[in-house]
Structure formats: structure tokens, C-alpha cells
Design an enzyme around this catalytic site. Structure first.
Site, PDB file in Angstrom:
ATOM      1  N   ASP A  15      24.765 -69.233  18.987  1.00 54.67           N
ATOM      2  CA  ASP A  15      24.930 -68.418  20.197  1.00 54.67           C
ATOM      3  C   ASP A  15      25.640 -67.084  19.960  1.00 54.67           C
ATOM      4  OD1 ASP A  15      23.878 -70.800  20.980  1.00 54.67           O
ATOM      5  OD2 ASP A  15      25.136 -71.078  22.703  1.00 54.67           O
TER       6      ASP A  15
ATOM      7  N   GLU B 275      32.398 -81.441  24.038  1.00 50.31           N
ATOM      8  CA  GLU B 275      31.458 -80.530  23.373  1.00 50.31           C
ATOM      9  C   GLU B 275      32.122 -79.794  22.216  1.00 50.31           C
ATOM     10  OE1 GLU B 275      28.519 -76.797  24.634  1.00 50.31           O
ATOM     11  OE2 GLU B 275      30.133 -77.443  25.965  1.00 50.31           O
TER      12      GLU B 275
END
Length: 809
Positions: free
Chosen positions: A545, A779
Site C-alpha cells: 500500500d 491486523e
């Protein structure tokens, strides 16, 4: 005097110059020559017109053909049998109109404690005043899968001021085909549903009355039901919400009256009545039971094709089956991972069982069409219909398939059930198109699409994702090469043979669509292009990302992580081809070329930074600042745009190595591209162990603390993501690499082995600690405090902690 020129005199006495001594060309021949040139010109013009028309229509045809390629399935036979089916059961439990468990609900914890992926599961949901335990058991039989039973047990917390009254709603809906018939007792209690569908045949679902938590006596309950039609599974929640009424009262024989909300009559909102939905409406039934804690409810599904059923799977029979499967699960878990033998505590083993179980319990079966776009299409197209059986990163927050996540998921699941891994890989590869492209996110069906932000729905066929499925395939091939005569070969070898043609096309797609500017270099496509708004344009296609890349995207970039993924992929393709008796020489040559450390150094080693780096048009002199908007005197400010944070470039970019030290810098080490004697290993091990760079007591941070973009926002609304946080999938690769280099001969063997022990301990301890404190696996983890952050529960690749505990790399 000059000499006179001789003159010729014709019969008419007119003198002629010497030039005219030759007889003139007859006029007839001269006219013919002119006519021939004209014809040639006309013919050439006609030919050019015909060629132009042919080329024009050929170009139209080719553009049309290329436009269709993005939605053209791969030509190879499907890996899965045409009659293979899968089924997933989704239970939705609500309180205060909660239709699903969401992160914003602030639940104290929810997730599977035990789940074997096939026969049974045990799940807990901790609400503020009570805990729901859901258990299921399946019993195989008949032609359509057999029976299953759910048991829901509710117990109030000791801190609850009074016994909570809870409403449970059970949905029964058909999707594209099938029918349902409601059976109602006592005017408002939906006692059972009978139905039929193509995949399930005839079936019956029975809603048993609640009991007092295992006791035989029934508990007082209020009942409501809804019978209506739905255009799709994505509309069920809206239909229920628009059928609720507050007029109901829970009034047990002894106890206070309590009002509650229940399903009544479905009344579509005015705007929905005006909208035309072309989808066919199907049967939808809701059974609602309202009861005071503690209680226990069982829901029984019985297949019509199960003719020799010994007894109903309820009550004591269900309890016995549950206990049997729990013992079997515990024995298999220890046999597979050996955590008790390694000295882990019962609490740590319980945690690891929950991690595996949540990944298994989160697996989903999706069916539908992706929305895809190619440069040859003006508008997005619908991909051919397809099915996907896959694990998901988080069943509440990311309930869809992610290509690069799935390779990490299957590293764990393949150790538990190789058949699940084979079926999952087959589903993913069966969705490849003729170009060799697989969408990086698979959003199949209206229900899945309703959970995805609009900007992530359309998939672009020039965009890749790390081919992590090769990590799993590498292990399968290694197992066959190491143990060629095991029973595993009988299942795996034919599977790989069916998979191979699709893998060839997939590899070739990467090797052509993602090539870099120099021979044997690679570049991720799909970087963000609006450089004015991003501190550093993102590269979602890399999986990392917002990890810092070249500040100004260009075709001159070279990405070191993608280069290393291609080293892995080419090596696996060579090994698989050799194993299958296919030509392997070209793959082997590619692998040796890409894996050559001299080439890697030439393309990506920066002597200035003493690290492997991306290369591109880059400057680090960038910052986000409030843009200046001129408002003329006397003009109202609100009529002008709101000032945004925009990027200011203080020094022009130039082609150079990108000065970011973090996960990308480690890829030659993470994927074992470096030889054990490479002096570059010394620099990598130094960076890994340096607290001012990547080392923390909780795992390796994603970006060096000394980096200019460490923990910097990428836009005013885009918080840092891969700019310092600890991610378990890359830590898994790092621990695996340390184990690799610490186990083979080389000058850095002892140092790698020592760091391995430290890093493994840090990651296991922190993930377990956060689970104990918060009830979730996360996460990512904060590099300063170790606190879990981001999506939760995230039992996708974070569940690789189990593999790290087992030391099975």
C-alpha cells in the site's frame, strides 16, 4: 573568331540546333506514357484506400478482440471437477439491531475457539452483559451433504445488573433458485421450514423451543416471524430493519414487562418502491425468539436424502457428538503442530487453536461476477460468473478474497488439511482469464459487493498482486521431491498436473506485463497517479500500500520486491515442470538469471544506503502543507474551495535509488534470494537487529524509525499503514529466513540463528499478550507499545503465529 556550329536545314528552310538532330519521339507514344503514369497513380490511391479500410476494420476487430480478452476465461481445462460444489452456512445474531459483529460494536471479543473446517465448531461472542456460545455439528449422509445442528447457549455475566432479555433472529433464504414453505404454530411461532433447492434437494429446518441451558424444561419465550420475498442476500438486513415494530412486550408469568422490537410486516421505504429491481425475488423467512438468559436453543437441518438416519442430532446426541469431535480436534492439533511437546502452556495452546479455528471458520464460498476494466474498454465489464472457496483476512471487515493474502493463509491451512488447500488453489486458478490475469481482489456477488467501498470494486487487468500462491506450491513440490512415495503424491501430483497450464500462463503474464525498463527488471503497475495529493503515491498492487516508493511515479522504476517474487515463481515453475516431466529448461534459465546475486546488486543495491532499494524518479524533499487559496477582498470565504493538504516539492526529483529502509529492503533476504555467503546479509542482519531501524520488542517494524516518512500521513485523511506498524506476514517471512540462514553453512549462520530465537519469541509473546488483553488477534501491531491496531479479529495472515510457534517453515 570562334568556330561556327554546323546547322541542319530542313526542307522548309528553317534552321535547327544540334540538339534536335535526334528524331522526335512520336506524339502517340508520349501520350501513352502519360496515361500509364496516371493509371499507376489511380491504382496506388485505390490500393492505399483499400489497405486503409482493411487496416481500420482490422484495428477495430483487434481492439474488440483485446477488449474481450479481459473477460475471456483461460482455455485450459478447469482444475475443479465441473460437478464440485461447496456450501457455507452463515448465522447472524443480533442485539440492539446488530445484524453482524462489527468493529464499531466494541464487543469484548468474538470468534471461534475450535473449528476443524468440516465437522464441528465452537464459537463465543462476548457482549456487555452476556456471552453467546454457538456450537454446530455436521453428520454426513445421503446425496446432499447430510444433517447439521446449531446450538446457541446464552449466559449472563456476573456483573450484569439483571438477567438480560435477548432476541435471536434466524434467517432462511434462497438465492438464485429453490423454494421455502413456512410451518407456523401458535399463530406467531415459526416451528419449521421445509424447502428444496438444486444443491440441497429436499430439506427441513426445525427451530426447537428454548430450554434453561441444558435442562429439559422449556423456558418462557415470545415468538415472531416474517415471511416475504427478497431480491438477493444483500437485501436481507434492509428488509428486516424495515419490518421492525416496537409494539411488542415480553411478559413472562413471573417478572416485569419489558418492551422489545420484533419483525412484523415488511413495508418497503417509498424510495425502494419506486426503484425497479430486475432481480428475481425469492423466498425469505425470519424466525425470532425472545427469551431471558440463561437459555439454550437448537436449530436442526435435516436432508431429505438422508434415509438411514439413526436418530435426530439434538439434545444428548448432539452433546455426545460435540464431545467426540472436540477430543478428535485436540488430538489432531497436537499431532499436527506439537505445541504441548514444545512446552507451551495450556492457555497458549488454546490461543493457537483459536487462531487456526478462526481462519477455518472464516472461510467462505462466494459466487458471482467481478467488475473488471482494461485499457481497451471504455466502461467496466462483468467477468464471467464463477465460484471462489477461500479464506478471508477478517470475516467481519474484509469478507472477500485477496490474492496476496491467500498464499499466506494456505501456509497454515495446508498443514491442517491439504485437501482444503488444493481446493482453494483450484478455485483461485480457475478464475484466471486467457491473458493470465487474476483479479487482486475478488468481490463476487451482490452480498460481498455491499461490504466493499466503491473504489475497490473495479479490478484493472494491468494490475498485479504478489504471487504468494507460489509459497504454498513451493512447499507442495518440496514435499513430493522429498517424499516421492507417500500417499500425498496420489492426490497432489494429478492436482499439480491440472494446475500447471494455468500456472504457465499466470507466470508469463507477470513476466511480460510487469517488466521494468532494464532487462530482467520488474515494475509494479497501478501506482496512484495524483501526485499532488499524496505525500508518496501508493502502490496497492505490491500489497504494501503506502510503503514509500519513488516520489514521482514513472516508467523508469525498478521494484526490488517484485524482482524477488519472480525469482521465487520461476524457481517453483522449474521444479514443478521437472516433477511433471514437462520442459523445464527455460524456467531454470530464468530462475538462474533472476536469482544471480550480481544482477540483483546491479539493479537494486545502493552502496550509499547500504541496502537493497527501489529505483526511480525520486526526491525526499516533500511535505504536506495547507494549500493557499486566494480570496479577493470583500468576497465571502465560504464561496471558495476548502483548503486541502497538498504536496509541496522542495527539491526536484531525479533518477536515483529510493532511500527507504524497511520491509521492501529485506525481500532478497525474505525470499532466500541471497546466497548464504553474500556480504549483503551482514548489512541486512544489522538493520534487522538495530532498534533505531527495524527492531522492536514486539517484531520488526515495517519502516525504519529513521526514515523521513516514518509514521507520516499520506494524505490528510490517510493515516500511515505500512510506515512503521508491525505486520505478522512479513515477520513470518523474516523468521523463516532467519531459520533458513541459521541452518545452513555460511559466515552469518550463528548470527542469524541468534536473531531467529529473539524475533520468534518477541512475535509470539506480543500477539498472545494482545489476544489475552483484548480478546482479538489484530491486523497489525504498534511498533512503540505492541498494542493491536487496525482490523480485528484479523485471523488471516496474523494466524501464522501458529506456524511460528510450531517452527514449521
Amino acid at each position: 573568331m570562334g568556330r561556327q556550329r554546323k546547322r541542319n536545314v530542313t526542307g522548309d528552310g528553317v534552321p535547327h540546333t544540334r540538339k534536335e538532330e535526334k528524331p522526335p519521339v512520336p506524339g502517340r507514344k508520349e501520350k501513352k506514357k502519360k496515361t500509364d503514369i496516371g493509371k499507376v497513380f489511380i491504382n496506388v490511391s485505390i490500393g492505399l484506400c483499400i489497405f486503409s479500410l482493411v487496416w481500420f476494420f482490422y484495428a477495430l476487430y483487434m481492439r474488440s478482440a483485446l477488449a474481450k480478452r479481459v473477460v475471456t476465461p483461460h482455455y485450459a481445462p478447469r482444475v475443479l471437477d465441473s460437478n464440485s460444489t461447496s456450501m457455507v452456512f452463515i448465522s447472524k445474531i443480533f442485539k440492539h439491531l446488530q445484524h453482524t459483529c462489527e468493529q464499531g460494536d466494541h464487543l469484548q471479543g468474538y470468534g471461534w475457539l475450535m473449528h476443524d473446517g468440516l465437522n464441528f465448531g465452537v464459537q463465543e461472542i462476548h457482549d456487555s452483559d452476556f456471552t453467546l456460545t454457538t456450537e454446530f455439528v455436521k453428520r454426513m449422509g445421503g446425496e446432499h451433504g447430510g444433517d447439521w445442528t446449531w446450538r446457541i447457549t446464552a449466559k449472563q455475566h456476573s456483573s450484569a445488573p439483571q438477567a438480560p432479555v435477548v432476541s435471536l433472529m434466524f434467517y432462511v433464504a434462497t438465492d438464485s433458485q429453490g423454494s421455502l414453505q413456512a410451518h407456523v404454530e401458535e399463530r406467531t411461532r415459526l416451528s419449521s421450514v421445509t424447502g428444496t433447492s438444486e444443491e440441497l434437494g429436499n430439506f427441513k429446518i426445525t427451530f426447537r423451543k428454548p430450554t434453561a441451558g441444558g435442562a429439559a424444561s422449556d423456558k418462557y419465550a415470545s415468538y415472531n416471524y416474517l415471511q416475504t420475498l427478497s431480491p438477493g442476500l444483500d437485501r436481507l438486513t434492509d428488509i428486516v430493519k424495515n419490518s421492525l415494530n416496537r409494539r411488542f412486550v415480553f411478559h413472562p408469568p413471573s417478572g416485569e414487562r419489558r418492551p422489545y422490537i420484533a419483525v412484523d410486516t415488511y413495508k418497503p421505504p417509498p424510495h425502494q418502491q419506486q426503484q425497479k429491481d430486475n432481480r428475481i425475488e425469492r423466498d425469505f423467512l425470519v424466525h425470532q425468539v425472545t427469551v431471558q438468559t440463561p437459555f439454550q436453543i437448537e436449530v436442526l437441518f435435516e436432508s431429505g436424502s438422508f434415509h438411514d438416519r439413526p436418530n435426530q442430532l439434538v439434545g444428548s446426541v448432539l452433546t455426545e457428538e460435540l464431545e467426540k469431535w472436540k477430543v478428535t480436534f485436540d488430538e489432531k492439533f497436537e499431532r499436527t503442530f506439537g505445541l504441548q511437546a514444545k512446552g507451551f502452556t495450556p492457555a497458549q495452546v488454546k490461543f493457537s487453536k483459536a487462531a487456526l479455528s478462526n481462519m477455518l471458520g472464516g472461510m467462505g464460498y462466494f459466487f458471482g461476477q467481478s467488475v473488471v476494466q482494461s485499457v481497451y474498454n471504455e466502461h467496466p465489464l462483468l467477468y464471467p460468473e464463477g465460484a471462489l472457496f477461500t479464506a478471508v483476512p477478517s470475516r467481519s471487515f474484509f469478507p472477500r478474497g485477496f490474492l496476496w493474502d491467500e498464499g499466506f493463509h494456505q501456509l497454515l491451512l495446508s498443514k491442517w488439511d491439504p485437501q482444503v488447500t488444493r481446493e482453494t488453489l483450484a478455485h483461485w486458478l480457475d478464475l484466471i482469464n486467457v491473458e493470465g490475469w487474476i483479479p487482486r481482489e475478488l468481490v463476487l456477488g451482490d452480498e460481498a459487493r455491499s461490504k466493499v467501498p466503491a473504489e475497490f470494486v473495479v479490478q484493472h487487468n494491468e494490475n498485479a498482486n504478489p504471487p504468494t500462491l507460489f509459497l504454498v506450491l513451493e512447499k507442495l513440490v518440496e514435499q513430493l521431491e522429498t517424499h516421492p512415495y507417500t500417499p500425498l503424491k496420489e492426490d497432489t501430483l494429478p492436482f499439480l498436473r491440472r494446475l500447471y497450464p494455468r500456472l504457465q500462463t499466470w507466470f508469463e503474464w507477470y513476466n511480460t506485463s510487469q517488466v521494468g525498463p532494464l532487462p530482467n527488471s520488474y515494475r509494479w503497475r497501478g501506482r496512484d497517479k495524483d501526485t499532488n495529493l499524496f505525500l508518496n503515491p501508493k502502490t496497492l498492487t505490491s500489497g504494501l500500500d503506502d510503503y514509500p516508493r519513488a516520489s514521482h511515479p514513472s516508467a523508469d522504476e525498478r521494484h526490488v520486491d517484485l524482482h524477488c517474487w519472480m525469482v521465487l515463481a520461476s524457481g517453483v515453475m522449474a521444479s514443478m515442470a521437472r516433477l511433471l516431466g514437462e520442459p523445464h529448461e527455460e524456467y531454470q534459465r530464468t530462475h538462474l538469471t533472476l536469482g544471480d546475486n550480481n544482477l540483483l546488486n546491479e539493479l537494486h543495491w545502493s552502496e550509499q544506503h547500504r541496502a537493497f532499494c527501489d529505483y526511480g524518479n525520486h526526491t525526499q524533499a516533500v511535505s504536506l502543507q495547507q494549500e493557499k487559496i486566494f480570496v479577493p477582498p470583500g468576497q465571502p470565504r465560504h464561496q471558495f474551495p476548502v483548503a486541502r493538504l497538498v504536496r509541496y516539492v522542495r527539491k526536484a526529483p531525479k533518477l536515483q535509488y529510493v532511500n527507504a529502509l524497511g520491509y521492501v529492503s529485506l525481500f532478497p533476504f525474505l525470499l532466500h534470494v541471497l546466497t548464504p555467503d553474500s556480504p549483503k546479509l551482514q548489512h541486512i542482519l544489522r538493520d534487522i537487529r538495530d532498534p533505531d531501524r527495524l527492531w522492536t520488542p514486539y517484531g520488526l517494524r515495517s519502516l525504519s524509525r529513521a526514515d523521513p516518512l516514518y509514521m507520516k500521513r499520506n494524505t490528510e485523511h490517510d493515516a500511515p499503514y505500512w510506515r512503521g506498524a508491525i505486520w505478522i506476514n512479513i515477520n513470518y517471512l523474516a523468521i523463516r529466513a532467519l531459520h533458513h540462514y541459521g541452518s545452513i553453512e555460511g559466515p552469518y549462520k550463528e548470527e542469524a540463528a541468534a536473531i531467529y530465537q529473539e524475533l520468534r519469541t518477541n512475535v509470539i509473546s506480543n500477539v498472545y499478550k494482545q489476544y489475552q488483553e483484548t480478546g482479538y488477534i489484530w491486523e497489525q501491531y504498534n511498533d512503540s507499545t505492541g498494542r493491536g491496531q487496525g482490523s480485528h479479529p484479523f485471523t488471516g495472515w496474523s494466524a501464522l503465529t501458529v506456524v511460528i510457534m510450531a517452527e514449521q517453515y
